[in-house]
Design an enzyme around this catalytic site. Structure first.
Site, PDB file in Angstrom:
ATOM      1  N   SER A 142       0.782  -1.179  -0.031  1.00 42.03           N
ATOM      2  CA  SER A 142       0.010   0.018  -0.069  1.00 42.03           C
ATOM      3  C   SER A 142       0.866   1.231   0.257  1.00 42.03           C
ATOM      4  CB  SER A 142      -0.974  -0.036   1.183  1.00 42.03           C
ATOM      5  OG  SER A 142      -1.494   1.222   1.615  1.00 42.03           O
ATOM      6  N   TYR A 155      -1.464  -1.238  10.505  1.00 39.40           N
ATOM      7  CA  TYR A 155      -1.859  -1.229   9.189  1.00 39.40           C
ATOM      8  C   TYR A 155      -0.374  -0.845   8.231  1.00 39.40           C
ATOM      9  CZ  TYR A 155      -3.540  -1.130   4.357  1.00 39.40           C
ATOM     10  OH  TYR A 155      -3.829  -1.481   3.065  1.00 39.40           O
TER      11      TYR A 155
END
Length: 266
Positions: A142, A155
Site C-alpha cells: 500500500s 496497518y
C-alpha cells in the site's frame, strides 16, 4: 509484453484474498493471460461464482488464512495442480482509528494476515521456483507502506514490512529466474475500505480495482520491484519521502485524523 508465458501450461498461479476487490481482479486478469489460478479465500460462494464466470481455469480453495497452518495448506493444495508460477499475496486487513482503542486481538490478526502468512507462503513456494529457475512473488502492499500513516499505525507498519521484504528478497534472488515485487496502491473502491472503517467517497484519487491490477501486472512484467499504480500517489509518496520525516508524518497525521475522528451515524 506479458511476463507469464505459455512455456508451462501445467503451472498454476496462487492468488490470496481472491473473492473480492483486487484479488478478484487479479484472478480475472491472470486467467485472461491463459494462466490457471488457485483462488484462495474464505467465502465459498464468491469463489464458486468466480469459477462459474471464468471456467475451469479457476481452482477454488476455501481457506481462512488466519488459521494456524493455513500457508502450508495452500502450498499443499497448489502442489496438487502443478508447479507454482506466481504467488500474488493479496489477502490483508486494515483498521482506521486510534491505536489505543484497537482491540489487541484485532491487531494480532492483522499482523498475522498481512505479515506472517505472506512470509510463510513465500517460504513454502519460493524454493520450488528457484529449483525450476522461474517464478514470481507479487506482494500487495500500500502507499501506506511507503509513508508512516498515523491512525493506521499497525496497518502501515505491516505494509512497510512487505515493501522491505520484497526489496530484500528480490536482490537475494537476483539471477535465479525468480522475480519479487511489491505493488503499493492508493485508495481503491473495494470491500476492504468498508471493513477497515474507511470511506472512499472523499478519498482523493480513489480508483477502480481493474485498472490498478492491470498497472500492477504491467509494472511487474517490466521488472519493477516497487510500483505505485497511480501518477498522483507516485508523486505524493515521493514528495513525502523527500520531506523530513517529522514533517511527513505530521502531514499524514493531519490528513488521516479527519477521516479517523469523523463522526459516524452509528
Amino acid at each position: 509484453m506479458q511476463w507469464i508465458t505459455e512455456q508451462d501450461l501445467m503451472s498454476i498461479t496462487v492468488v490470496t484474498g481472491a473473492s473480492s476487490g483486487l484479488g478478484e481482479e487479479f484472478v480475472r486478469a491472470l486467467v485472461g493471460r491463459g494462466q490457471r489460478v488457485l483462488a484462495v479465500a474464505r467465502r465459498a460462494d464468491r469463489l464458486a461464482a468466480l469459477r462459474e464466470e471464468l471456467g475451469e481455469s479457476v481452482v477454488p480453495l476455501v481457506q481462512d488464512l488466519g488459521e494456524p497452518g493455513a500457508a502450508e495448506a495452500v502450498a499443499l493444495a497448489a502442489a496438487e495442480h502443478g508447479p507454482v508460477e506466481l504467488l500474488v499475496a493479496n489477502a490483508g486487513r486494515g483498521r482506521l482509528g486510534p491505536f489505543a482503542d484497537a482491540p489487541p486481538t484485532e491487531l494480532a490478526a492483522m499482523i498475522t494476515l498481512n505479515v506472517q502468512v505472506n512470509v510463510e507462503l513465500a517460504r513454502a513456494l519460493v524454493p520450488g521456483m528457484v529449483e525450476r529457475g522461474r517464478g514470481g512473488v507479487l506482494l500487495v502492499s500500500s502507499v501506506s507502506g511507503l509513508v508512516p500513516t498515523p491512525w493506521m499505525a499497525t496497518y502501515s507498519a505491516t505494509k512497510a514490512f512487505l515493501v522491505t521484504f520484497a526489496e530484500a528478497l528480490s536482490e537475494e534472488l537476483r539471477g535465479t529466474g525468480v522475480r519479487v515485487g511489491a505493488v503499493c496502491p492508493g485508495p481503491v473502491h473495494t470491500e476492504f475500505a468498508g471493513a477497515a472503517g474507511m470511506s472512499m467517497d472523499t478519498a482523493p484519487g480513489a480508483r477502480a480495482a481493474a485498472p490498478v491490477v492491470a498497472e500492477a501486472l504491467a509494472a511487474f512484467d517490466r521488472g519493477r520491484v516497487v510500483s505505485v499504480p497511480s501518477r498522483m500517489y507516485r508523486a505524493s509518496s515521493t514528495l513525502m519521502r523527500l520531506l523530513p520525516r517529522q514533517v511527513g508524518r505530521r502531514a499524514m497525521g493531519q490528513g488521516m485524523s479527519k477521516a479517523a475522528l469523523a463522526p459516524t451515524d452509528a
